[in-house]
Design a protein around this motif. Structure first.
Motif, PDB file in Angstrom:
ATOM      1  N   GLU A   1       4.129   0.708   2.450  1.00 22.79           N
ATOM      2  CA  GLU A   1       3.673  -0.118   3.569  1.00 22.79           C
ATOM      3  C   GLU A   1       3.389  -1.532   3.054  1.00 22.79           C
ATOM      4  O   GLU A   1       2.718  -1.704   2.034  1.00 22.79           O
TER       5      GLU A   1
ATOM      6  N   SER B   1       1.393  -6.766   6.906  1.00 23.51           N
ATOM      7  CA  SER B   1       1.923  -6.507   8.247  1.00 23.51           C
ATOM      8  C   SER B   1       1.721  -5.069   8.713  1.00 23.51           C
ATOM      9  O   SER B   1       1.966  -4.756   9.863  1.00 23.51           O
ATOM     10  N   LYS B   2       1.324  -4.176   7.811  1.00 31.32           N
ATOM     11  CA  LYS B   2       1.194  -2.733   8.084  1.00 31.32           C
ATOM     12  C   LYS B   2       2.540  -2.098   8.422  1.00 31.32           C
ATOM     13  O   LYS B   2       2.600  -1.010   8.964  1.00 31.32           O
ATOM     14  N   GLN B   3       3.653  -2.767   8.088  1.00 24.18           N
ATOM     15  CA  GLN B   3       4.986  -2.239   8.359  1.00 24.18           C
ATOM     16  C   GLN B   3       5.389  -1.261   7.259  1.00 24.18           C
ATOM     17  O   GLN B   3       5.331  -1.582   6.071  1.00 24.18           O
ATOM     18  N   CYS B   4       5.829  -0.077   7.654  1.00 22.46           N
ATOM     19  CA  CYS B   4       6.333   0.916   6.720  1.00 22.46           C
ATOM     20  C   CYS B   4       7.794   0.577   6.438  1.00 22.46           C
ATOM     21  O   CYS B   4       8.605   0.491   7.367  1.00 22.46           O
TER      22      CYS B   4
ATOM     23  N   THR C   1       1.252  -4.392   3.035  1.00 23.15           N
ATOM     24  CA  THR C   1      -0.170  -4.444   3.370  1.00 23.15           C
ATOM     25  C   THR C   1      -0.460  -5.468   4.465  1.00 23.15           C
ATOM     26  O   THR C   1      -1.194  -5.164   5.414  1.00 23.15           O
TER      27      THR C   1
ATOM     28  N   THR D   1       0.871  -1.163   0.000  1.00 20.38           N
ATOM     29  CA  THR D   1       0.000   0.000   0.000  1.00 20.38           C
ATOM     30  C   THR D   1       0.913   1.220   0.000  1.00 20.38           C
ATOM     31  O   THR D   1       1.757   1.361   0.886  1.00 20.38           O
TER      32      THR D   1
END
Length: 166
Positions: free
Chosen positions: A102, A106-109, A104, A47
């Motif tokens: 990001e 894990s939402k890790q940047c 998607t 994302t």
């Protein structure tokens, strides 16, 4: 006709892009209202979304590291803040800018991809940086490039490969 800053030509702002995005609005204490439109791009794994203030420390740490050598070496906090703000300001000034990458699931940047523009860039430039090389740069850059060409019908764009280790 563009303006100039210390002899550097500032190109005129291109027309705003017409793709759907989301709008951020704020009312300042003076009563002045301001709004910016941002875009979110998704791929199979990623994302690409607007930056958030709590992501500045990771961005600044990267820019202070030796991995930022391709951008002029270890960059101090003042210059890092200016770069972070530049990436946001480009959305308002040119209708494009940087987006955070990001993962998607894990939402890790994991970094940033963006279209640079302004007095330091003679033409729009697609660039990216990743905090740790994890193979996401190509996917993110292609997604933003495709969005840019679709949105702006741009005839040219240069690309720079920054900081993803194989």
């Amino acid at each position: 006709m563009g303006a100039s800053l210390s002899g550097v030509r500032i190109p005129p702002s291109p027309p705003p892009f017409a793709l759907p995005g989301f709008e951020w609005q704020a009312t300042l204490p003076s009563g002045l209202r301001c709004a910016l439109t941002f875009h979110t791009i998704t791929t199979a794994r990623l994302t690409l979304r607007p930056q958030a203030i709590d992501e500045f420390p990771a961005d600044q740490a990267f820019l202070a590291s030796l991995r930022s050598a391709g951008m002029g070496g270890s960059i101090d906090v003042r210059a890092a803040w200016g770069m972070f703000c530049h990436d946001l300001a480009c959305w308002r000034l040119f209708g494009h800018g940087a987006l955070m990458i990001e993962v998607t699931a894990s939402k890790q940047c994991v970094g940033q991809v963006g279209i640079n523009h302004g007095p330091l860039f003679p033409e729009q430039e697609l660039g990216w940086l990743l905090y740790d090389g994890q193979g996401y740069a190509t996917e993110a850059a292609l997604a933003l490039r495709n969005w840019t060409f679709a949105a702006a019908r741009s005839a040219t764009a240069s690309t720079s490969r920054y900081f993803e280790q194989p």
